[in-house]
Design an enzyme around this catalytic site. Structure first.
Site: not given
Length: 318
Positions: A155, A174, A205, A210, A232-233, A257, A262, A294
């Protein structure tokens, strides 16, 4: 093979119907409700169980499901952070996620970026009350900005390819650099990305390392007026930091998003309910924040692929 799927949405049913004709699938049962402790006995007699990502499968629930014979659990999501993978391994449950082409999320990410940069939310609000004035609506072009991509998987790279088309300078971070990204942008350290980027988009992720990548000390290293985009998260960002950053002006715009807490809100009809998430309500009211429910993944292509790939995984593991 006998497969049972839970939390099946109406938009998934056509693809599930197509999957019933696949070689190796003897029975495929679709149920509307999620799989919980209350209906755990429904998995008895099935070779594989397909779920969604809105229920947390902790050690206790997994043990209950294993007691009813569940040995294969496939989530129709990319993320598996709602499943206690260590507990599943101890219980002898094979777990798999699914995948889909990155285009749906990548397109949506660019849309959020442009909505934030061009102040679309404010434009719509004004137009609804016949205010067609210009002051306060001046935006910025992507070609004039440096965009940081945190997470350069499928992505993240798809987003970077789109950004190159807009003429933006792209930098990325990354922990596992990929050659494919080097053709799209330059790798930098996370600290350098935070300090150099005008716009930061997150495609990492949810992992312990993270957790709350965006917090008070990391936000302080970012540029004043930074634009943050998260498709993402939710766990990547500390909501209290986001609120403080918006109030102080440190964050110029925010588009998300995903949101902490949520579950049982997003993807549900809650029009007549009291929503017990004050941070969500408070952040939503700012003119420079955009919260979506989402839905970055939500295209027909992605939905069909998630279903078919979930069945692929079930056939492979059972």
């Amino acid at each position: 093979m006998r497969i049972i799927a839970f939390d099946v949405r109406p938009d998934e049913r056509a693809e599930f119907a197509r999957q019933t004709a696949r070689e190796g699938v003897d029975e495929l049962v679709c149920r509307d409700e999620p799989l919980t402790a209350e209906n755990a006995e429904l998995v008895s007699g099935f070779d594989a169980v397909l779920t969604q990502g809105m229920v947390g499968y902790d050690a206790n629930l997994l043990a209950l499901l294993a007691g009813h014979g569940m040995r294969v659990l496939v989530t129709r999501t990319i993320g598996t952070d709602h499943i206690d993978l260590a507990a599943a391994e101890r219980l002898g449950i094979s777990v798999s996620n699914t995948s889909y082409a990155p285009d749906s999320v990548a397109d949506f990410t660019l849309m959020l970026m442009l909505v934030a940069l061009r102040k679309y939310k404010q434009m719509v609000y004004r137009q609804n009350v016949n205010d067609f004035s210009l002051p306060g609506l001046m935006g910025r072009t992507l070609s004039s900005l440096t965009v940081g991509v945190v997470g350069t998987g499928r992505i993240g790279r798809a987003v970077a390819r789109r950004l190159r088309g807009f003429g933006a300078r792209v930098i990325g971070y990354d922990p596992v650099p990929r050659d494919e990204f080097r053709e799209l942008g330059d790798y930098v350290s996370l600290d350098e990305l935070f300090s150099a980027a005008d716009v930061i988009t997150f495609h990492a992720p949810s992992t312990p390392d993270n957790f709350h990548m965006v917090r008070d000390e990391t936000l302080a290293r970012m540029r004043d007026g930074v634009v943050l985009v998260n498709t993402a998260r939710a766990s990547l960002m500390d909501v209290s930091t986001l609120i403080t950053g918006i109030e102080s002006g440190k964050i110029g715009a925010l588009a998300m998003d995903v949101f902490e807490g949520e579950d049982e809100i997003y993807h549900a009809f809650r029009m007549h309910d009291i929503i017990a998430n004050r941070d969500m309500a408070y952040l939503r009211q700012f003119p420079n924040t955009v919260l979506t429910q989402h839905v970055a993944f939500y295209t027909q292509q992605a939905v069909d692929e998630m279903v078919s790939h979930a069945v692929d995984a079930a056939l492979r593991l059972a």
